[in-house]
Design a protein around this motif. Structure first.
Motif, mmCIF file in Angstrom:
data_model
loop_
_atom_site.group_PDB
_atom_site.id
_atom_site.type_symbol
_atom_site.label_atom_id
_atom_site.label_comp_id
_atom_site.label_asym_id
_atom_site.label_seq_id
_atom_site.Cartn_x
_atom_site.Cartn_y
_atom_site.Cartn_z
ATOM 1 N N VAL B 176 9.943 -0.402 -10.132
ATOM 2 C CA VAL B 176 10.965 -0.562 -9.225
ATOM 3 C C VAL B 176 11.503 -2.131 -9.127
ATOM 4 N N ASP B 177 12.535 -2.558 -8.954
ATOM 5 C CA ASP B 177 12.893 -3.842 -8.926
ATOM 6 C C ASP B 177 13.253 -3.834 -7.516
ATOM 7 N N CYS B 178 12.340 -4.543 -6.732
ATOM 8 C CA CYS B 178 12.733 -4.576 -4.950
ATOM 9 C C CYS B 178 13.583 -5.589 -4.749
ATOM 10 N N SER B 179 13.968 -6.375 -5.455
ATOM 11 C CA SER B 179 14.907 -7.502 -5.453
ATOM 12 C C SER B 179 14.624 -8.292 -4.154
ATOM 13 N N ASN B 180 13.127 -8.363 -3.919
ATOM 14 C CA ASN B 180 12.879 -9.172 -2.824
ATOM 15 C C ASN B 180 13.117 -8.612 -1.288
ATOM 16 N N GLY B 181 13.434 -7.500 -1.275
ATOM 17 C CA GLY B 181 14.089 -6.873 -0.119
ATOM 18 C C GLY B 181 13.172 -5.704 0.590
ATOM 19 N N THR B 182 13.862 -5.017 1.497
ATOM 20 C CA THR B 182 12.934 -4.229 2.227
ATOM 21 C C THR B 182 12.154 -2.850 1.542
ATOM 22 N N SER B 183 12.956 -2.623 0.534
ATOM 23 C CA SER B 183 12.263 -1.508 -0.314
ATOM 24 C C SER B 183 10.909 -1.685 -0.861
ATOM 25 N N SER B 184 10.443 -3.048 -0.726
ATOM 26 C CA SER B 184 9.193 -3.383 -1.151
ATOM 27 C C SER B 184 7.989 -2.783 0.070
ATOM 28 N N ARG B 185 8.476 -3.003 1.301
ATOM 29 C CA ARG B 185 7.354 -2.561 2.239
ATOM 30 C C ARG B 185 7.282 -1.126 2.273
ATOM 31 N N ILE B 186 8.406 -0.156 2.117
ATOM 32 C CA ILE B 186 8.614 1.117 2.013
ATOM 33 C C ILE B 186 7.908 1.867 1.043
ATOM 34 N N LEU B 187 8.196 1.256 -0.435
ATOM 35 C CA LEU B 187 7.946 1.889 -1.535
ATOM 36 C C LEU B 187 6.329 1.732 -1.612
ATOM 37 N N ARG B 188 5.934 0.512 -1.153
ATOM 38 C CA ARG B 188 4.392 0.261 -1.038
ATOM 39 C C ARG B 188 3.561 1.239 -0.409
ATOM 40 N N ARG B 189 4.328 1.557 0.902
ATOM 41 C CA ARG B 189 3.527 2.761 1.726
ATOM 42 C C ARG B 189 3.777 4.134 1.129
ATOM 43 N N LEU B 190 4.711 4.412 0.324
ATOM 44 C CA LEU B 190 4.875 5.432 -0.579
ATOM 45 C C LEU B 190 3.772 5.662 -1.281
ATOM 46 N N ASN B 191 3.344 4.793 -2.189
ATOM 47 C CA ASN B 191 2.204 4.625 -3.066
ATOM 48 C C ASN B 191 1.072 4.919 -2.161
ATOM 49 N N GLU B 192 0.818 4.174 -1.219
ATOM 50 C CA GLU B 192 -0.550 4.372 -0.272
ATOM 51 C C GLU B 192 -0.593 5.815 0.241
ATOM 52 N N ARG B 193 0.440 5.983 1.069
ATOM 53 C CA ARG B 193 0.381 7.327 1.719
ATOM 54 C C ARG B 193 0.439 8.647 0.751
ATOM 55 N N PHE B 194 1.218 8.437 -0.088
ATOM 56 C CA PHE B 194 1.588 9.951 -0.990
ATOM 57 C C PHE B 194 1.429 9.956 -2.291
ATOM 58 N N GLY B 195 0.485 8.846 -2.757
ATOM 59 C CA GLY B 195 -0.053 8.828 -4.057
ATOM 60 C C GLY B 195 0.940 8.777 -5.116
ATOM 61 N N PHE B 196 2.284 8.333 -4.852
ATOM 62 C CA PHE B 196 3.133 7.662 -5.905
ATOM 63 C C PHE B 196 2.517 6.685 -6.799
ATOM 64 N N SER B 197 3.198 6.533 -8.149
ATOM 65 C CA SER B 197 2.900 5.323 -8.718
ATOM 66 C C SER B 197 3.741 4.602 -9.208
ATOM 67 N N LEU B 198 4.470 3.982 -8.150
ATOM 68 C CA LEU B 198 5.684 3.231 -8.318
ATOM 69 C C LEU B 198 5.156 1.816 -8.824
ATOM 70 N N ILE B 199 5.635 1.275 -9.948
ATOM 71 C CA ILE B 199 4.971 -0.050 -9.929
ATOM 72 C C ILE B 199 6.357 -1.031 -9.577
ATOM 73 N N LEU B 200 6.205 -1.781 -8.729
ATOM 74 C CA LEU B 200 6.815 -2.888 -7.926
ATOM 75 C C LEU B 200 6.929 -4.077 -8.646
ATOM 76 N N ILE B 201 8.268 -4.711 -8.827
ATOM 77 C CA ILE B 201 8.463 -5.947 -9.224
ATOM 78 C C ILE B 201 9.431 -6.645 -8.281
ATOM 79 N N ASN B 202 9.374 -8.008 -8.061
ATOM 80 C CA ASN B 202 10.120 -8.876 -7.165
ATOM 81 C C ASN B 202 9.824 -8.139 -5.905
#
Lengths: 454, 458
Positions: B176-202
């Protein structure tokens, strides 16, 4: 006269008004932006008293300062003198205190300080007001906007250390004074009990020290507003009582019987204490009692007078290198060794130190001062009337010497005086009269009020 | 150049003189508080742009002064604001985000008590109040208070977890390219809480943008697409700054056209939905009609802009609608109460992969090819009616749509199959936008002719 008049005032003390329709966030933001444009990019200290409009204005002023490219250091709820000292001590470009000081709770204001932590002088003020009206503010772009940081604990520690260095702390602590405080649920609510108990070893009776609650009394500490303190003094037998205004710059002092010292007497006792250690010039405002002149004469020191208002007193103090100054009329004590600002904490410390040094109570100390009879009154201000009143007053008393520095002050050869002026902060005209004789004071007051009332 | 635009969309501009300033935050905050019809707090959040703090301070001051309590979500996406408005029964909300614009821009967008964008009529009323400047001021002892709500993102994710089968989706390896935006915070939580393996850049959120946060195939091609194959990922997704739009690259590292997202979702959702309407604006691809036809669905086209979409949604019963969206990668679905939500869109696309057991590249390949050409011409406003009239009459027997500028659908033949063009005035920039599309190869001749006529009227 319309009730809307003068509920907003932009002048000697910055910008002040009734929150709601008059002092709006847009106005506060624009004024802060003008201020930030004036100071330039750099750190600006922002603090407030406990008024309910404080958080709202804090956001508005922060917005304006950030837009002007200033880095905002929020210090939260603090006494005004603490904020002023912190500005000077940290090399900030300026400071803003959100407080309407002794004004009623519906008021609020922006008090503006320069990089020395002092009120802007007359010329700086004029320049800032011009800038505000011109509206040519810095509107920083995305990468030029300032930052926000918080600093809640160090300013008070710094303030107290400065005050405590100037008195003999050990001898105060040894006395274990039984003291009382009424902090009006203001900025001193937490800090003043700490100062008196922890720093100065007092046994403390405290009322109105909950900063989350509204002011339980009139904000200005006067004999009429301090009934609760009087009651507390009588009930607990405290040796001395203190009362602050909401931003902790003004101080009122109560005797064990609960009656208040005249503010001029408080200032005179502090002047005496300071001059006995470091003789030098004294500056007080025109409305301060002649008791100051007599006390200064004990030490062979000179008194200079300024227009009313902390900024004006400080300006004269700087010019005359005064060692002590203040405004007897309103309970402001300015001791430059601590800082060029009105500071109730300096007053409390010096009075307790004087009591410890002499072994005398506050009643006895006050009784040693020469006696003057001073009364004052206030009437609603009406546009255009002051000039006529000044003319009529001067014509009525051709035997007195006139001083027109601030309204009109008439001074008679026997030392009696009468002073009429417009308030800097409220839509009021104030009249004060003083002499050594109670009856003469009454006669002069009657003559003065007749002119005001006509 | 002055960049400020105040319109039904809200207020938008480059931060600073000539653009969006502190006074806009204060005045729009006061106008919005005056506008709100119901009691209750106002939910706000911002994207990580440096100017967000300044605008927040002004907005909060204005709302408090009008007696409104403020629920501040800090840095959070626009969809999270919209969800929180409903959950907290707020009177409305404000998003401080210039979504897909560059870092130096910012904007204020307004939401009503249902968490949706304002209707056209509401947006007009807000503008009237703003211009009239008679703002409501609460008495000094009735000012609002600020509450920081840091759990809104978690509650939003909880809601997503009830709609999607997370256990089927977390198997996907996604960059996922977060474009240095708000998705970064949300998707990080998605990984932490629900075991997703999204690889975040920017994924840093310090106000600096690695690239323009725009959800287009072009931007996907910059940094995201080249990473997909080396990381053996199933997909690459890219969000704008406030996460209401999304774009993607396939597992082969090929950026997909942002226009494909709505028809791909329509293909997936129409057979599963009671509603048969695909709501979109008149600038999006005709592939929507073709896909809708496969499933007995129908495309309803409305003027460009979010207010118009909300107006159209309000004019239908909710159960009539299968989904609504733009050609920008912004899609609303009924199960999310019609909030443009890039993250829900990403999850739906992954669900489609899981359901059809096909990689993204095959799902893209299953879509008939359409080719679109886009251009813009500087504006000369007084000649626009004349231009549109000329274009409407120059192509013989055609189908005309005048809801927003001019859309002309041409009969198959000389210009290709399913060919059309759309000429309209941009809401956000001083341009006339020209779009032409046809099934199969690009309608170059048609586009050139329309552009030439338009330039002659510039």
């Amino acid at each position: 006269m319309s009730k809307r008049e003068h509920l907003l005032k932009i002048g000697v003390s910055g910008i002040r008004g009734v929150v709601g329709e008059f002092l709006t966030p847009a106005l506060a933001c624009a004024f802060a932006q003008a201020f930030g444009t004036y100071t330039g990019r750099g750190r600006v200290i922002l603090g407030r008293d406990t008024r309910s409009s404080g958080p709202m204005l804090e956001h508005a002023v922060t917005c304006g300062l950030l837009s002007a490219g200033c880095d905002v250091v929020q210090v939260g709820v603090l006494p005004t003198p603490t904020i002023q000292m912190y500005v000077a001590a940290t090399g900030a470009l300026g400071g803003i205190a959100l407080t309407a000081s002794h004004n009623p709770p519906e008021y609020n204001a922006l008090k503006l300080f320069n990089e020395q932590g002092q009120f802007f002088n007359h010329y700086e003020r004029g320049e800032l007001i011009d800038l505000f009206h011109q509206g040519e503010f810095t509107d920083a772009g995305n990468f030029g906007l300032g930052s926000i940081s918080q600093e809640y604990s160090t300013p008070a520690r710094m303030h107290f250390d400065r005050v405590l260095k100037c008195v003999n702390r050990d001898r105060i602590r040894q006395r274990n004074f039984h003291a009382a405080i009424d902090a009006v649920n203001g900025a001193g609510s937490i800090l003043t009990p700490h100062f008196l108990e922890q720093e100065l070893g007092c046994r403390l009776e405290a009322i109105s020290v909950d900063p989350t609650q509204p002011f339980p009394r009139e904000a200005e500490p006067t004999p009429q507003s301090l009934g609760d303190l009087k009651e507390l003094m009588k009930r607990t037998g405290a040796e001395i009582g203190f009362a602050q205004d909401p931003d902790g710059d003004r101080l009122a002092v109560a005797k064990p019987d609960g009656t208040l010292l005249d503010n001029d007497e408080v200032l005179a006792l502090v002047v005496d204490a300071v001059l006995s250690r470091m003789p030098g010039n004294v500056v007080v405002n025109l409305t301060s009692s002649s008791v100051i002149d007599e006390v200064a004469a004990w030490h062979g020191c000179k008194v200079f007078r300024s227009a009313v208002g902390e900024a004006n007193v400080v300006e004269r103090m700087l010019a005359h290198k005064a060692v002590i100054g203040g405004e007897g009329s309103n309970g402001g004590i300015i001791f430059p060794t601590v800082h060029y600002c009105r500071d109730s904490y300096t007053g409390m410390a010096f009075l307790l130190d004087r009591m410890a040094e002499t072994g005398l109570g506050i009643t006895e100390l006050a009784a040693r001062l020469p006696k003057f009879y001073r009364v004052s009154t206030k009437v609603p201000f009406q546009h255009g009337r002051l000039a006529g009143i000044i003319q009529a007053t001067e014509a009525r008393f051709p035997d007195a010497k006139a001083d027109r520095t601030d309204g009109l002050k008439l001074i008679w050869p026997d030392g009696a005086w009468l002073h009429v002026r417009g308030s800097n902060t409220e839509p009021l005209m104030r009249l004060s009269v003083e002499s050594r004789d109670a009856e003469r004071t009454q006669v002069l007051m009657k003559a003065g009020t007749d002119i005001l009332g006509s | 150049m002055a960049s400020l635009r105040i319109s039904q969309v809200g207020v938008r501009g480059v931060v600073g003189r000539g653009g969006i300033t502190a006074s806009h935050a204060l005045d729009f905050g006061a106008a919005f508080a005056t506008f709100l019809a119901t009691d209750g707090p106002v939910v706000i959040a911002r994207d990580p742009r440096a100017s967000g703090l300044m605008l927040r301070e002004g907005l909060v001051a204005a709302l408090l002064a009008a007696g409104r309590d403020v629920i501040d979500l800090g840095i959070a996406s626009t969809p999270v604001i919209q969800h929180t408005i409903r959950q907290r029964q707020a009177a409305g909300g404000v998003s401080i985000s210039a979504s897909h614009n560059a870092a130096e821009w910012n904007a204020l967008k307004f939401f009503g008590p249902l968490g949706t964008y304002l209707t056209t009529a509401e947006a007009d009323e807000l503008l009237d109040i703003y211009h009239l400047r008679r703002f409501y001021a609460a008495p000094w002892n009735k000012l609002g208070r600020v509450e920081m709500d840091s759990s809104a993102i978690d509650r939003y994710l909880d809601e997503l977890s009830e709609v999607f089968h997370f256990d089927r989706l977390r198997q996907f390896r996604v960059v996922v390219d977060c474009s240095n935006g708000t998705s970064s915070r949300i998707l990080r939580r998605l990984n932490e809480r629900f075991g997703f393996s999204l690889i975040l850049i920017n994924a840093t959120m310090d106000g600096r943008f690695a690239h323009e946060p725009s959800t287009s195939a072009r931007v996907v091609g910059l940094q995201l697409a080249p990473l997909v194959q080396p990381l053996s990922a199933d997909a690459g997704f890219l969000f704008d700054a406030d996460s209401d739009r999304v774009a993607f690259a396939t597992e082969l590292g090929e950026p997909a056209s942002e226009e494909l997202i709505l028809p791909m979702l329509a293909d997936y959702l129409l057979p599963r939905s009671e509603g048969k309407i695909v709501l979109t604006n008149i600038s999006t691809t005709s592939l929507n009609e073709e896909v809708a036809g496969w499933h007995g669905g129908k495309v309803v086209r409305v003027p460009v802009g979010r207010n118009a979409a909300i107006d159209a949604l309000n004019a239908h019963r909710p159960e009539q609608i299968a989904l609504a969206g733009e050609g920008t990668g912004a899609v609303m679905m009924p199960q999310f109460r019609f909030v443009y939500d890039g993250i829900a869109t990403m999850l739906t696309l992954l669900e489609k992969c899981a359901a059809q057991q096909q990689p993204l590249s095959q799902l893209v390949a299953a879509m008939p090819g359409y080719s679109m050409l886009k251009g813009e011409v500087p504006l000369s406003r007084h000649k626009i009616p004349q231009l549109l009239e000329l274009l409407a009459t120059s192509f013989g027997e055609v189908s005309i749509n005048r809801q927003d500028g001019l859309r002309v659908d041409l009969p198959s033949g000389r210009w290709g199959q399913n060919a059309w063009f759309h000429v309209r005035v941009s809401q956000t920039e001083p341009f006339v936008r020209v779009i032409a599309e046809a099934r199969g190869t690009a309608p170059r001749d048609l586009f050139d002719e329309v552009m030439e006529t338009t330039r002659a009227h510039a």
